[in-house]
Design an enzyme around this catalytic site. Structure first.
Site, PDB file in Angstrom:
ATOM      1  N   ASP A  10       0.877  -1.179   0.000  1.00 54.56           N
ATOM      2  CA  ASP A  10       0.000   0.000   0.000  1.00 54.56           C
ATOM      3  C   ASP A  10       0.914   1.228   0.000  1.00 54.56           C
ATOM      4  O   ASP A  10       2.123   1.117   0.217  1.00 54.56           O
ATOM      5  CB  ASP A  10      -0.878  -0.017   1.270  1.00 54.56           C
ATOM      6  CG  ASP A  10      -1.792   1.205   1.360  1.00 54.56           C
ATOM      7  OD1 ASP A  10      -2.395   1.573   0.340  1.00 54.56           O
ATOM      8  OD2 ASP A  10      -1.886   1.809   2.449  1.00 54.56           O
ATOM      9  N   SER A  11       0.315   2.396  -0.175  1.00 53.06           N
ATOM     10  CA  SER A  11       1.095   3.638  -0.099  1.00 53.06           C
ATOM     11  C   SER A  11       1.578   3.901   1.323  1.00 53.06           C
ATOM     12  O   SER A  11       2.443   4.742   1.534  1.00 53.06           O
ATOM     13  CB  SER A  11       0.232   4.810  -0.540  1.00 53.06           C
ATOM     14  OG  SER A  11      -0.832   4.972   0.374  1.00 53.06           O
ATOM     15  N   TYR A  42      -0.652   8.387  -2.299  1.00 59.09           N
ATOM     16  CA  TYR A  42      -0.625   8.158  -3.745  1.00 59.09           C
ATOM     17  C   TYR A  42      -1.829   8.834  -4.427  1.00 59.09           C
ATOM     18  O   TYR A  42      -1.784   9.143  -5.603  1.00 59.09           O
ATOM     19  CB  TYR A  42      -0.726   6.656  -4.056  1.00 59.09           C
ATOM     20  CG  TYR A  42       0.541   5.860  -3.907  1.00 59.09           C
ATOM     21  CD1 TYR A  42       1.713   6.397  -3.364  1.00 59.09           C
ATOM     22  CD2 TYR A  42       0.566   4.527  -4.336  1.00 59.09           C
ATOM     23  CE1 TYR A  42       2.859   5.619  -3.247  1.00 59.09           C
ATOM     24  CE2 TYR A  42       1.709   3.759  -4.227  1.00 59.09           C
ATOM     25  CZ  TYR A  42       2.849   4.290  -3.680  1.00 59.09           C
ATOM     26  OH  TYR A  42       3.979   3.530  -3.564  1.00 59.09           O
ATOM     27  N   GLY A  43      -2.901   8.980  -3.677  1.00 58.35           N
ATOM     28  CA  GLY A  43      -4.201   9.327  -4.262  1.00 58.35           C
ATOM     29  C   GLY A  43      -4.258  10.663  -4.969  1.00 58.35           C
ATOM     30  O   GLY A  43      -5.164  10.909  -5.757  1.00 58.35           O
ATOM     31  N   CYS A  73      -4.474  -1.637  -1.865  1.00 57.52           N
ATOM     32  CA  CYS A  73      -4.620  -0.202  -2.123  1.00 57.52           C
ATOM     33  C   CYS A  73      -5.567  -0.031  -3.308  1.00 57.52           C
ATOM     34  O   CYS A  73      -5.310  -0.578  -4.392  1.00 57.52           O
ATOM     35  CB  CYS A  73      -3.249   0.383  -2.444  1.00 57.52           C
ATOM     36  SG  CYS A  73      -3.304   2.133  -2.891  1.00 57.52           S
ATOM     37  N   ASN A  74      -6.634   0.698  -3.103  1.00 55.57           N
ATOM     38  CA  ASN A  74      -7.595   0.930  -4.191  1.00 55.57           C
ATOM     39  C   ASN A  74      -6.999   1.797  -5.290  1.00 55.57           C
ATOM     40  O   ASN A  74      -7.276   1.621  -6.468  1.00 55.57           O
ATOM     41  CB  ASN A  74      -8.836   1.628  -3.649  1.00 55.57           C
ATOM     42  CG  ASN A  74      -9.712   0.704  -2.824  1.00 55.57           C
ATOM     43  OD1 ASN A  74     -10.670   0.148  -3.325  1.00 55.57           O
ATOM     44  ND2 ASN A  74      -9.384   0.520  -1.549  1.00 55.57           N
ATOM     45  N   THR A  75      -6.187   2.773  -4.873  1.00 54.68           N
ATOM     46  CA  THR A  75      -5.609   3.706  -5.833  1.00 54.68           C
ATOM     47  C   THR A  75      -4.711   2.965  -6.811  1.00 54.68           C
ATOM     48  O   THR A  75      -4.813   3.136  -8.030  1.00 54.68           O
ATOM     49  CB  THR A  75      -4.812   4.788  -5.069  1.00 54.68           C
ATOM     50  OG1 THR A  75      -5.698   5.378  -4.114  1.00 54.68           O
ATOM     51  CG2 THR A  75      -4.272   5.841  -5.989  1.00 54.68           C
ATOM     52  N   GLU A 152      -2.370   8.589   8.311  1.00 55.21           N
ATOM     53  CA  GLU A 152      -0.917   8.343   8.349  1.00 55.21           C
ATOM     54  C   GLU A 152      -0.268   9.099   9.509  1.00 55.21           C
ATOM     55  O   GLU A 152       0.720   8.650  10.074  1.00 55.21           O
ATOM     56  CB  GLU A 152      -0.255   8.755   7.026  1.00 55.21           C
ATOM     57  CG  GLU A 152      -0.544   7.817   5.860  1.00 55.21           C
ATOM     58  CD  GLU A 152       0.134   6.449   5.957  1.00 55.21           C
ATOM     59  OE1 GLU A 152       1.211   6.337   6.562  1.00 55.21           O
ATOM     60  OE2 GLU A 152      -0.455   5.474   5.427  1.00 55.21           O
ATOM     61  N   CYS A 185     -10.993   2.778  -0.025  1.00 52.71           N
ATOM     62  CA  CYS A 185      -9.592   3.074   0.292  1.00 52.71           C
ATOM     63  C   CYS A 185      -9.277   2.232   1.523  1.00 52.71           C
ATOM     64  O   CYS A 185     -10.066   2.195   2.476  1.00 52.71           O
ATOM     65  CB  CYS A 185      -9.415   4.562   0.600  1.00 52.71           C
ATOM     66  SG  CYS A 185      -7.786   4.965   1.262  1.00 52.71           S
ATOM     67  N   THR A 186      -8.134   1.566   1.502  1.00 52.88           N
ATOM     68  CA  THR A 186      -7.831   0.638   2.597  1.00 52.88           C
ATOM     69  C   THR A 186      -7.457   1.358   3.898  1.00 52.88           C
ATOM     70  O   THR A 186      -7.325   0.721   4.937  1.00 52.88           O
ATOM     71  CB  THR A 186      -6.716  -0.331   2.181  1.00 52.88           C
ATOM     72  OG1 THR A 186      -5.587   0.439   1.735  1.00 52.88           O
ATOM     73  CG2 THR A 186      -7.188  -1.259   1.071  1.00 52.88           C
ATOM     74  N   HIS A 187      -7.268   2.671   3.825  1.00 55.94           N
ATOM     75  CA  HIS A 187      -7.077   3.426   5.077  1.00 55.94           C
ATOM     76  C   HIS A 187      -8.410   3.621   5.820  1.00 55.94           C
ATOM     77  O   HIS A 187      -8.410   3.870   7.025  1.00 55.94           O
ATOM     78  CB  HIS A 187      -6.495   4.811   4.794  1.00 55.94           C
ATOM     79  CG  HIS A 187      -5.032   4.835   4.484  1.00 55.94           C
ATOM     80  ND1 HIS A 187      -4.510   4.333   3.324  1.00 55.94           N
ATOM     81  CD2 HIS A 187      -3.974   5.317   5.198  1.00 55.94           C
ATOM     82  CE1 HIS A 187      -3.191   4.512   3.326  1.00 55.94           C
ATOM     83  NE2 HIS A 187      -2.844   5.105   4.458  1.00 55.94           N
TER      84      HIS A 187
HETATM   85  N1  DGL Z   1      -4.826   2.932   0.965  1.00 55.32           N
HETATM   86  C1  DGL Z   1      -4.786   3.609  -0.324  1.00 55.32           C
HETATM   87  C2  DGL Z   1      -6.033   3.284  -1.115  1.00 55.32           C
HETATM   88  O1  DGL Z   1      -6.669   2.299  -0.841  1.00 55.32           O
HETATM   89  C3  DGL Z   1      -4.518   5.059  -0.105  1.00 55.32           C
HETATM   90  C4  DGL Z   1      -3.904   5.718  -1.287  1.00 55.32           C
HETATM   91  C5  DGL Z   1      -3.201   7.029  -0.978  1.00 55.32           C
HETATM   92  O2  DGL Z   1      -2.065   6.973  -0.564  1.00 55.32           O
HETATM   93  O3  DGL Z   1      -3.778   8.092  -1.231  1.00 55.32           O
HETATM   94  O4  DGL Z   1      -6.394   3.960  -2.049  1.00 55.32           O
END
Ligand code: DGL
Length: 266
Positions: A10-11, A42-43, A73-75, A152, A185-187
């Site tokens: 993930d990011s 990353y988003g 990570c969805n992104t 984060e 988003c996994t966050h």
């Molecule tokens: N956990 C990432 C997701 O699922 C976050 C991406 C990010 O860093 O913006 O999209």
């Protein structure tokens, strides 16, 4: 049987929510996790940059001989799933979006909200896939770009996060007719408690969890489940932020693991 580890990335620390789910559903599976904490989020980055970072990480995980890769990570899933699968056709690479769409469609939802990063929302991958599976479904999408940096930073269970959720979501929830919501988003599972409390009538779909159900099925069908082995879980990050360490230690305190800084070169 296959005792090699499963690679996750993930990011940052969001993908740990998928690992947590993996430990619950498949406790014998060992994990190698890469969190790109130095380059998160990353988003808000361009598709080309997201693909470049994701490729570096997948190359690294492949060098560790993982048996499967989960893009937690969805992104990255929305921007890079196909090119990564093309690069490594012999390694199963699972993204978080397909399994989540499948679950929403199987549950016969007629309307659904999607919250995610800017990149995921502008790709419209959720909208396109949901509509393809069910042309009658109503999809409402919203980018919530500040959630990831706050999580984060460890700004989670407090009034700042609550205000931020309300800032993004109050109008979205009031003005659109949905009672199912994809945490795209996994966050976001980390703030699911607050979202539930603020909007109690809405059912949440968790992309971090759905991908693990898919992984389980794949491992079972291909006779690739691990048996109890002595390998330790490993957590790598491009910056060992205080919060990444704290979150990893807190979530996985019952398992033996190592945390290490690994920088990936361009
Ligand atoms: N956990 C990432 C997701 O699922 C976050 C991406 C990010 O860093 O913006 O999209």
């Amino acid at each position: 049987m296959d005792n090699r580890a499963i690679g996750f990335f993930d990011s940052g620390l969001g993908g740990l929510t998928s690992v947590q789910e993996m430990h619950e559903q498949l406790p014998n599976e060992k994990v190698i996790y890469y969190g790109d904490t130095a380059r998160t989020p990353y988003g808000s980055k361009s598709p080309a940059t997201i693909r470049k970072f994701a490729t570096q990480i997948v190359d690294y995980l492949v060098s560790k001989d993982v048996k499967m890769i989960i893009i937690a990570c969805n992104t990255v899933t929305s921007m890079a799933l196909d090119p990564l699968r093309e690069r490594y056709p012999n390694i199963p690479i699972l993204g978080v979006i397909e399994p989540t769409v499948k679950k929403v469609v199987n549950d016969r939802c007629t309307s659904v909200g999607v919250i995610a990063t800017k990149a995921t929302i502008s790709s419209n991958v959720y909208g396109d896939n949901l509509k393809q599976a069910n042309p009658d479904i109503e999809v409402y999408s919203l980018a919530c770009p500040a959630f990831v940096p706050l999580v984060e930073e460890g700004i989670i269970d407090n009034e700042i996060m609550e205000l931020m959720i309300k800032y993004y979501m109050d109008d979205f929830v009031t003005n659109n007719a949905f009672n199912n919501l994809i945490l795209g988003c996994t966050h976001y599972p980390i703030i699911a408690g607050q979202i539930k409390q603020l909007y109690p009538g809405i059912k949440l779909y968790n992309s971090s969890a759905e991908v693990i159900r898919e992984a389980k099925q794949y491992l079972e069908e291909n006779d690739m489940l691990a048996e109890n082995s002595s390998i330790k879980d490993r957590y790598y990050a491009s910056d060992l932020s205080e919060n990444f360490i704290a979150m990893t230690e807190l979530l996985f305190k019952d398992r033996e693991s190592k945390i290490k800084l690994v920088e990936l070169r361009n």
